[in-house]
Scaffold this motif. Structure first.
Motif, PDB file in Angstrom:
ATOM      1  N   LYS A  71       5.861  -4.788  -6.229  1.00 20.33           N
ATOM      2  CA  LYS A  71       5.545  -3.643  -7.097  1.00 20.33           C
ATOM      3  C   LYS A  71       4.057  -3.618  -7.467  1.00 20.33           C
ATOM      4  O   LYS A  71       3.421  -2.561  -7.437  1.00 20.33           O
ATOM      5  N   GLU A  72       3.527  -4.789  -7.777  1.00 22.06           N
ATOM      6  CA  GLU A  72       2.090  -4.860  -8.113  1.00 22.06           C
ATOM      7  C   GLU A  72       1.247  -4.510  -6.902  1.00 22.06           C
ATOM      8  O   GLU A  72       0.238  -3.803  -7.004  1.00 22.06           O
ATOM      9  N   TYR A  73       1.658  -4.963  -5.736  1.00 24.20           N
ATOM     10  CA  TYR A  73       0.910  -4.682  -4.501  1.00 24.20           C
ATOM     11  C   TYR A  73       0.881  -3.189  -4.211  1.00 24.20           C
ATOM     12  O   TYR A  73      -0.181  -2.608  -3.973  1.00 24.20           O
ATOM     13  N   TYR A  74       2.059  -2.518  -4.248  1.00 26.17           N
ATOM     14  CA  TYR A  74       2.090  -1.089  -3.920  1.00 26.17           C
ATOM     15  C   TYR A  74       1.449  -0.226  -5.017  1.00 26.17           C
ATOM     16  O   TYR A  74       0.887   0.824  -4.741  1.00 26.17           O
ATOM     17  N   THR A  75       1.531  -0.695  -6.258  1.00 21.49           N
ATOM     18  CA  THR A  75       0.843   0.047  -7.333  1.00 21.49           C
ATOM     19  C   THR A  75      -0.668   0.014  -7.109  1.00 21.49           C
ATOM     20  O   THR A  75      -1.358   1.049  -7.221  1.00 21.49           O
ATOM     21  N   LYS A  76      -1.208  -1.168  -6.797  1.00 23.26           N
ATOM     22  CA  LYS A  76      -2.644  -1.288  -6.539  1.00 23.26           C
ATOM     23  C   LYS A  76      -3.055  -0.492  -5.312  1.00 23.26           C
ATOM     24  O   LYS A  76      -4.090   0.202  -5.307  1.00 23.26           O
ATOM     25  N   LEU A  77      -2.214  -0.527  -4.246  1.00 22.76           N
ATOM     26  CA  LEU A  77      -2.570   0.165  -3.002  1.00 22.76           C
ATOM     27  C   LEU A  77      -2.519   1.679  -3.184  1.00 22.76           C
ATOM     28  O   LEU A  77      -3.436   2.404  -2.750  1.00 22.76           O
ATOM     29  N   THR A  78      -1.484   2.199  -3.829  1.00 23.62           N
ATOM     30  CA  THR A  78      -1.384   3.658  -4.008  1.00 23.62           C
ATOM     31  C   THR A  78      -2.437   4.180  -4.996  1.00 23.62           C
ATOM     32  O   THR A  78      -2.956   5.300  -4.825  1.00 23.62           O
ATOM     33  N   ASP A  79      -2.758   3.397  -6.028  1.00 23.04           N
ATOM     34  CA  ASP A  79      -3.818   3.821  -6.959  1.00 23.04           C
ATOM     35  C   ASP A  79      -5.160   3.914  -6.233  1.00 23.04           C
ATOM     36  O   ASP A  79      -5.957   4.825  -6.493  1.00 23.04           O
ATOM     37  N   THR A  80      -5.406   2.980  -5.327  1.00 18.91           N
ATOM     38  CA  THR A  80      -6.635   3.031  -4.532  1.00 18.91           C
ATOM     39  C   THR A  80      -6.682   4.296  -3.694  1.00 18.91           C
ATOM     40  O   THR A  80      -7.719   4.986  -3.609  1.00 18.91           O
ATOM     41  N   LEU A  81      -5.530   4.637  -3.065  1.00 16.52           N
ATOM     42  CA  LEU A  81      -5.491   5.845  -2.245  1.00 16.52           C
ATOM     43  C   LEU A  81      -5.616   7.099  -3.110  1.00 16.52           C
ATOM     44  O   LEU A  81      -6.270   8.073  -2.720  1.00 16.52           O
ATOM     45  N   PRO A 141     -16.777   7.615  -1.577  1.00 19.66           N
ATOM     46  CA  PRO A 141     -15.350   7.385  -1.874  1.00 19.66           C
ATOM     47  C   PRO A 141     -14.678   6.403  -0.912  1.00 19.66           C
ATOM     48  O   PRO A 141     -13.919   5.525  -1.337  1.00 19.66           O
ATOM     49  N   HIS A 142     -14.945   6.521   0.377  1.00 16.53           N
ATOM     50  CA  HIS A 142     -14.286   5.612   1.321  1.00 16.53           C
ATOM     51  C   HIS A 142     -14.796   4.185   1.185  1.00 16.53           C
ATOM     52  O   HIS A 142     -14.066   3.226   1.439  1.00 16.53           O
ATOM     53  N   GLN A 143     -16.071   4.026   0.770  1.00 14.87           N
ATOM     54  CA  GLN A 143     -16.601   2.684   0.564  1.00 14.87           C
ATOM     55  C   GLN A 143     -15.940   2.006  -0.636  1.00 14.87           C
ATOM     56  O   GLN A 143     -15.611   0.813  -0.592  1.00 14.87           O
ATOM     57  N   LYS A 144     -15.759   2.773  -1.720  1.00 11.66           N
ATOM     58  CA  LYS A 144     -15.058   2.216  -2.873  1.00 11.66           C
ATOM     59  C   LYS A 144     -13.630   1.812  -2.507  1.00 11.66           C
ATOM     60  O   LYS A 144     -13.134   0.733  -2.878  1.00 11.66           O
ATOM     61  N   ALA A 145     -12.944   2.699  -1.756  1.00 11.27           N
ATOM     62  CA  ALA A 145     -11.557   2.417  -1.389  1.00 11.27           C
ATOM     63  C   ALA A 145     -11.466   1.168  -0.516  1.00 11.27           C
ATOM     64  O   ALA A 145     -10.582   0.311  -0.711  1.00 11.27           O
TER      65      ALA A 145
END
Length: 347
Positions: free
Chosen positions: A209-219, A186-190
């Motif tokens: 908005k696109e940046y935080y959406t991508k970052l929070t979805d990753t988390l 999981p941490h490698q994918k993230a």
């Protein structure tokens, strides 16, 4: 005087021994049809210690012209039986048989054997038929009926098994392979997705908005795979509350701040600075590094999932194989039984 007495005693003893020995001959039939058997019995009466020498007669030996010896044997030491036959009609005087007792030859009385021919009325020749050739045993359907019907059954079973074999051959087997693939932790994918965010320069992009959406979805994906709950379907507050018992308080505060900023950007059109975006990215990386599990298997066994049609096909092939093997076993048993039955009928 003494020598004369001894000599007289010896002569008297010898005479008494010979006088006690005798041989008799009896025949069980005095007349018989051509080809029948007659038995002559020789009986010797002599002391137990007497030595008896019987006449030697061989099988098929001609006793006299017209009379043939079939066999001879000794039921006991004082009896001999002789089996005779004849194929010519006549009255045969049988000669006396000679038997030696203690070296002295004794003769039996003479016997007679009358052989009778079958009378044929030559005036009624139409009632008689000539000799017939060797005849076969009469054919009886009842003797062969069971073997015949079992043979028909065996042929039917062979035809059925061949038909099932063709179906089995046309129904191609489903080859399933089990794959072993290497999976990312999981941490490698993230971290790969975060590196992609950096590569796409989303931190400095004009669309936060696109940046935080991508970052929070990753988390969220990382948390879901790392802790095993559905973080993608939960709110930021629910995620933080769920992690309260598992994470470091400082890292959770930073994660709460990140999610709060992301919610403001996505829902309240909050504008962020570049340094704030960098700080949130660093917080995300720190949270992943602090909570990652590295000693996990990286290989995963993937078993193929068969469709319902494939499962039915596999089941049908197994059933066909069992039926074919069962029919083959029954056919072999029937074949052995039929061969044995025919052998008994022929022999």
């Amino acid at each position: 005087m003494k020598r004369t007495t001894i000599f007289i005693v010896l002569i008297a003893s010898a005479l008494s021994i010979f006088a006690q020995a005798s041989v008799q001959a009896k025949i069980d039939l005095i007349e018989m049809m051509i080809g029948e058997h007659a038995t002559v019995t020789l009986t010797v009466q002599a002391p137990d210690d007497a030595k008896v020498e019987w006449p030697v007669l061989q099988a098929r030996q001609i006793l006299i012209p017209g009379v043939e010896v079939i066999n001879s044997h000794h039921p006991d030491s004082r009896t001999m039986t002789i089996i005779l036959t004849s194929f010519d009609g006549n009255l045969y005087p049988l000669p006396a048989f000679k038997v030696k007792v203690n070296g002295k030859e004794l003769k039996t009385s003479e016997l007679a054997l009358k052989v009778i021919e079958m009378e044929v009325d030559t005036t009624q020749m139409n009632k008689f038929f000539g000799p017939k050739d060797v005849q076969d045993n009469p054919f009886q359907w009842s003797d062969w009926e069971l073997s015949f019907w079992l043979s028909i059954l065996m042929l039917v079973l062979i035809a059925i098994s061949y038909y099932l074999y063709l179906r089995l051959r046309d129904n191609k087997p489903i080859i399933t392979t089990i794959k072993i693939v290497k999976r990312l932790l999981p941490h490698q994918k993230a971290m790969q997705e975060i590196e992609q965010i950096k590569a796409d320069k989303m931190v400095t992009a004009e669309n936060p908005k696109e940046y935080y959406t991508k970052l929070t979805d990753t988390l969220r994906k990382y948390i879901e795979e790392r802790y095993g709950f559905s973080a993608m379907e939960m709110t930021s507050t629910e995620i933080i509350e769920r992690l309260m018992s598992t994470g470091d308080q400082q890292s959770l505060d930073e994660l709460r701040q990140l999610f709060t900023t992301a919610d403001l950007v996505k829902f309240a059109k909050y504008s962020t600075m570049i340094n704030e975006n960098d700080a949130n990215l660093v917080n995300a990386i720190d949270f992943i590094n602090q909570t990652k599990l590295e000693n996990q298997p990286v290989e995963e066994v993937q078993k193929p999932v068969l469709s319902e049609a494939d499962q039915r096909s596999q089941k049908e092939r197994r059933v066909l194989k069992l039926i074919i093997w069962g029919i083959a076993a029954v056919t072999v048993v029937l074949f052995c039984y039929i061969v044995y039955s025919v052998y008994l009928l022929i022999v």
